[in-house]
Design an enzyme around this catalytic site. Structure first.
Site, PDB file in Angstrom:
ATOM      1  N   HIS A   1       0.842  -1.200   0.000  1.00 10.53           N
ATOM      2  CA  HIS A   1       0.000   0.000   0.000  1.00 10.53           C
ATOM      3  C   HIS A   1       0.876   1.249   0.000  1.00 10.53           C
ATOM      4  O   HIS A   1       2.065   1.191   0.305  1.00 10.53           O
ATOM      5  CB  HIS A   1      -0.820   0.091   1.296  1.00 10.53           C
ATOM      6  CG  HIS A   1      -1.702  -1.049   1.607  1.00 10.53           C
ATOM      7  ND1 HIS A   1      -3.063  -1.011   1.415  1.00 10.53           N
ATOM      8  CD2 HIS A   1      -1.441  -2.271   2.145  1.00 10.53           C
ATOM      9  CE1 HIS A   1      -3.611  -2.146   1.822  1.00 10.53           C
ATOM     10  NE2 HIS A   1      -2.652  -2.939   2.276  1.00 10.53           N
TER      11      HIS A   1
ATOM     12  N   GLU B   1       2.426  -0.892   4.488  1.00  9.34           N
ATOM     13  CA  GLU B   1       2.183   0.463   3.996  1.00  9.34           C
ATOM     14  C   GLU B   1       3.516   1.169   3.779  1.00  9.34           C
ATOM     15  O   GLU B   1       4.378   1.160   4.658  1.00  9.34           O
ATOM     16  CB  GLU B   1       1.380   1.281   5.030  1.00  9.34           C
ATOM     17  CG  GLU B   1       0.019   0.713   5.375  1.00  9.34           C
ATOM     18  CD  GLU B   1      -1.088   1.203   4.452  1.00  9.34           C
ATOM     19  OE1 GLU B   1      -0.782   1.988   3.522  1.00  9.34           O
ATOM     20  OE2 GLU B   1      -2.246   0.802   4.667  1.00  9.34           O
TER      21      GLU B   1
ATOM     22  N   HIS C   1      -2.553  -2.969  -3.356  1.00  9.98           N
ATOM     23  CA  HIS C   1      -3.938  -2.779  -2.907  1.00  9.98           C
ATOM     24  C   HIS C   1      -4.867  -2.595  -4.112  1.00  9.98           C
ATOM     25  O   HIS C   1      -5.985  -3.086  -4.138  1.00  9.98           O
ATOM     26  CB  HIS C   1      -4.006  -1.566  -1.972  1.00  9.98           C
ATOM     27  CG  HIS C   1      -5.209  -1.540  -1.101  1.00  9.98           C
ATOM     28  ND1 HIS C   1      -5.496  -0.485  -0.279  1.00  9.98           N
ATOM     29  CD2 HIS C   1      -6.223  -2.441  -0.920  1.00  9.98           C
ATOM     30  CE1 HIS C   1      -6.634  -0.740   0.373  1.00  9.98           C
ATOM     31  NE2 HIS C   1      -7.091  -1.908  -0.005  1.00  9.98           N
TER      32      HIS C   1
ATOM     33  N   ASP D   1      -3.589   2.587  -4.688  1.00  8.84           N
ATOM     34  CA  ASP D   1      -2.240   2.413  -4.148  1.00  8.84           C
ATOM     35  C   ASP D   1      -1.736   0.984  -4.359  1.00  8.84           C
ATOM     36  O   ASP D   1      -2.555   0.075  -4.478  1.00  8.84           O
ATOM     37  CB  ASP D   1      -2.214   2.804  -2.652  1.00  8.84           C
ATOM     38  CG  ASP D   1      -3.113   1.938  -1.772  1.00  8.84           C
ATOM     39  OD1 ASP D   1      -4.310   1.806  -2.084  1.00  8.84           O
ATOM     40  OD2 ASP D   1      -2.592   1.356  -0.806  1.00  8.84           O
TER      41      ASP D   1
HETATM   42 ZN   LIG Z   1      -4.075   0.655   0.613  1.00 13.67          ZN
END
Ligand SMILES: [Zn+2]
Length: 180
Positions: free
Chosen positions: A35, A117, A153, A163
Site C-alpha cells: 500500500h 504500507e 492494494h 495504491d
Molecule cells: Zn491501501
C-alpha cells in the site's frame, strides 16, 4: 530481524494498534499486500498515520480527517520515508488494511494477507531507503510465511483503491528480493 511465534519482528519499532482480530482458524498467510499512505494526503513525516492506526487521530487537525472519523484500520507494517519500519499488528493476527477485496477468486484478503504500507502517495517516487527496507522486510517474511503472491492494494480492490500507485517500481522491488 527475528520473528516470534505471534509474528512480532525484533529490531523494528513496535506501536501496537487495537485494530486487529484473529484470522480464521487454519488460514495460511499466503499473500503480501503493498500500500501507500500519507496523512494528511501528500504530506510526509508527521504523526498522522500512527495516530490513525491507533485510533488517536484528532479529526479537527486537518480538513481531510473528517472523513476518517470512526474509521478503524491498521496494517501490519509501515515503512517511513527514511526507511524506518514500524509494526502495528503481529503477523499471526488479522490487520485491517485491505477492506472489500478479492485476490484470484478469494475475497476478504485481510484473512490471509500481510499488509505493508509505504509512507508515500500516488504522485511522488518512493525513497531508496524505502525500497531497501521493503526488500529486507519482505525477504524476512518470505522465510517465515508461505507467501505465494505479492499484490498491490489496487490489484485486490480495483476501481476502489489506487495504491501503491504508478510510482511504485514493481520490477525494482522484485529485483531487490533476489539480492542478499
Ligand atoms: Zn491501501
Amino acid at each position: 530481524m527475528k520473528i516470534d511465534t505471534n509474528g512480532w519482528l525484533s529490531g523494528v519499532r513496535r506501536i501496537a494498534s487495537p485494530n486487529f482480530d484473529p484470522r480464521p482458524p487454519g488460514t495460511a498467510i499466503d499473500l503480501l499486500v503493498i500500500h501507500n499512505i500519507s496523512l494528511p494526503p501528500d504530506q510526509f513525516g508527521g504523526p498522522g498515520i500512527v495516530k490513525f492506526f491507533t485510533n488517536q487521530l484528532d479529526i479537527n487537525a486537518h480538513p481531510y480527517y473528517e472523513q476518517l472519523k470512526d474509521v478503524k484500520v491498521s496494517s501490519h507494517f509501515l515503512i517511513r520515508r527514511g526507511g524506518e519500519i514500524v509494526q502495528f499488528v503481529p503477523c499471526r493476527a488479522r490487520a485491517w488494511h485491505a477492506g472489500v477485496s478479492n485476490w484470484q477468486g478469494r475475497s476478504r484478503c485481510n484473512d490471509f494477507s500481510i499488509g505493508i504500507e509505504l509512507e508515500g502517495s500516488d504522485f511522488v517516487p518512493f525513497t531508496d531507503r524505502q525500497y531497501a527496507a521493503l526488500a529486507r522486510l519482505t525477504r524476512r517474511l518470505l522465510r517465515s510465511y508461505p507467501l505465494r503472491d505479492i499484490a498491490g492494494h489496487s490489484d485486490i480492490a480495483p476501481g476502489r483503491k489506487t495504491d501503491p500507485g504508478p510510482f511504485f517500481d514493481w520490477p525494482r522491488f522484485r529485483a531487490n528480493l533476489k539480492n542478499k
